[in-house]
Design a protein around this motif. Structure first.
Motif, PDB file in Angstrom:
ATOM      1  N   TYR A  37      -4.296  -0.429   8.954  1.00  0.00           N
ATOM      2  CA  TYR A  37      -4.192   0.988   9.310  1.00  0.00           C
ATOM      3  C   TYR A  37      -5.437   1.438  10.079  1.00  0.00           C
ATOM      4  CZ  TYR A  37      -3.395   6.020   8.579  1.00  0.00           C
ATOM      5  OH  TYR A  37      -3.189   7.371   8.748  1.00  0.00           O
ATOM      6  N   ASN A  42      -3.862  -0.878  15.051  1.00  0.00           N
ATOM      7  CA  ASN A  42      -3.242  -1.300  13.782  1.00  0.00           C
ATOM      8  C   ASN A  42      -2.907  -2.783  13.764  1.00  0.00           C
ATOM      9  OD1 ASN A  42      -1.536   1.780  14.003  1.00  0.00           O
ATOM     10  ND2 ASN A  42      -3.241   1.406  12.645  1.00  0.00           N
ATOM     11  N   LEU A  73       6.939  -4.540   6.744  1.00  0.00           N
ATOM     12  CA  LEU A  73       5.784  -3.660   6.838  1.00  0.00           C
ATOM     13  C   LEU A  73       4.765  -4.127   7.871  1.00  0.00           C
ATOM     14  CD1 LEU A  73       5.321  -2.966   3.031  1.00  0.00           C
ATOM     15  CD2 LEU A  73       6.512  -1.562   4.721  1.00  0.00           C
ATOM     16  N   THR A  91       4.068  -2.317  11.338  1.00  0.00           N
ATOM     17  CA  THR A  91       5.300  -1.845  11.950  1.00  0.00           C
ATOM     18  C   THR A  91       5.361  -0.331  11.734  1.00  0.00           C
ATOM     19  OG1 THR A  91       6.538  -2.097   9.907  1.00  0.00           O
ATOM     20  CG2 THR A  91       6.477  -4.018  11.402  1.00  0.00           C
ATOM     21  N   ALA A  92       6.361   0.306  12.300  1.00  0.00           N
ATOM     22  CA  ALA A  92       6.545   1.737  12.058  1.00  0.00           C
ATOM     23  C   ALA A  92       6.746   1.994  10.568  1.00  0.00           C
ATOM     24  CB  ALA A  92       7.726   2.267  12.869  1.00  0.00           C
ATOM     25  N   LEU A  93       7.499   1.121   9.919  1.00  0.00           N
ATOM     26  CA  LEU A  93       7.710   1.251   8.476  1.00  0.00           C
ATOM     27  C   LEU A  93       6.391   1.051   7.728  1.00  0.00           C
ATOM     28  CD1 LEU A  93       9.738   1.654   6.159  1.00  0.00           C
ATOM     29  CD2 LEU A  93      10.158  -0.828   6.238  1.00  0.00           C
ATOM     30  N   GLN A  95       3.446   1.681   8.811  1.00  0.00           N
ATOM     31  CA  GLN A  95       2.656   2.897   9.049  1.00  0.00           C
ATOM     32  C   GLN A  95       3.047   3.982   8.042  1.00  0.00           C
ATOM     33  OE1 GLN A  95       0.365   3.125  11.659  1.00  0.00           O
ATOM     34  NE2 GLN A  95      -0.216   5.187  11.090  1.00  0.00           N
ATOM     35  N   ARG A  96       4.344   4.119   7.787  1.00  0.00           N
ATOM     36  CA  ARG A  96       4.819   5.124   6.825  1.00  0.00           C
ATOM     37  C   ARG A  96       4.313   4.827   5.415  1.00  0.00           C
ATOM     38  NH1 ARG A  96      11.022   6.188   7.003  1.00  0.00           N
ATOM     39  NH2 ARG A  96      10.413   7.717   5.456  1.00  0.00           N
ATOM     40  N   PHE A  97       4.265   3.546   5.046  1.00  0.00           N
ATOM     41  CA  PHE A  97       3.765   3.171   3.724  1.00  0.00           C
ATOM     42  C   PHE A  97       2.250   3.310   3.647  1.00  0.00           C
ATOM     43  CE2 PHE A  97       7.924   1.567   2.952  1.00  0.00           C
ATOM     44  CZ  PHE A  97       8.046   1.458   1.580  1.00  0.00           C
ATOM     45  N   GLU A  99       0.308   5.528   5.056  1.00  0.00           N
ATOM     46  CA  GLU A  99      -0.178   6.913   5.002  1.00  0.00           C
ATOM     47  C   GLU A  99      -0.412   7.409   3.568  1.00  0.00           C
ATOM     48  OE1 GLU A  99       2.564   8.898   7.612  1.00  0.00           O
ATOM     49  OE2 GLU A  99       1.627   7.993   9.378  1.00  0.00           O
TER      50      GLU A  99
END
Length: 130
Positions: A37, A42, A73, A91-93, A95-97, A99
């Motif tokens: 992150y 990233n 992930l 990955t975009a996923l 990134q969501r985890f 945060e």
């Protein structure tokens, strides 16, 4: 979601909290996501991650990266050069985890005294019982 059964909260195996905690079950998963992150774009090479995560073995890092890749992930990219260059990226996923993990780590930075107190308490209990 957890459900109430006879006045008690039950977390079934397929409940969202249990599924989320599977990610935290592997000691290094959140640390790898945290490192990626903060890395430029990233993404990082295996050796860079290993050097930045003091105490992780190469074997554990590879195992953690593989599991995170299987879950979608992180992405693994192999560059066709000699010697081979492998980079991992969020990955975009992922990134969501990452945060909410960042929020938890920020809490740790802001509450170091509470963490120190927790460790002192555990150490004192261990001295008494052990």
């Amino acid at each position: 979601m957890p459900v109430w059964v006879e006045g008690k909260l039950c977390f079934y195996a397929d409940s969202p909290p249990r599924r989320l905690l599977e990610l935290f079950a592997v000691k290094w998963s959140t640390m790898v996501l945290h490192a990626l992150y903060h890395w430029p774009d990233n993404r990082a090479r295996t050796g860079e991650l290993e050097r930045s995560l003091q105490g992780i073995s190469k074997k554990m890092l590879i195992q953690t990266l593989r599991e995170l890749e299987q879950r979608g992930l992180v992405a693994r990219e192999v560059h066709q050069v000699v010697p081979p260059k492998v980079e991992y990226s969020l990955t975009a996923l992922g990134q969501r985890f990452a945060e909410p993990i960042e929020q938890m780590y920020q809490w740790g930075l802001e509450n170091q005294a509470a963490l120190d107190e927790m460790e002192r308490h555990a150490h004192n209990k261990q001295d008494v019982t052990g």
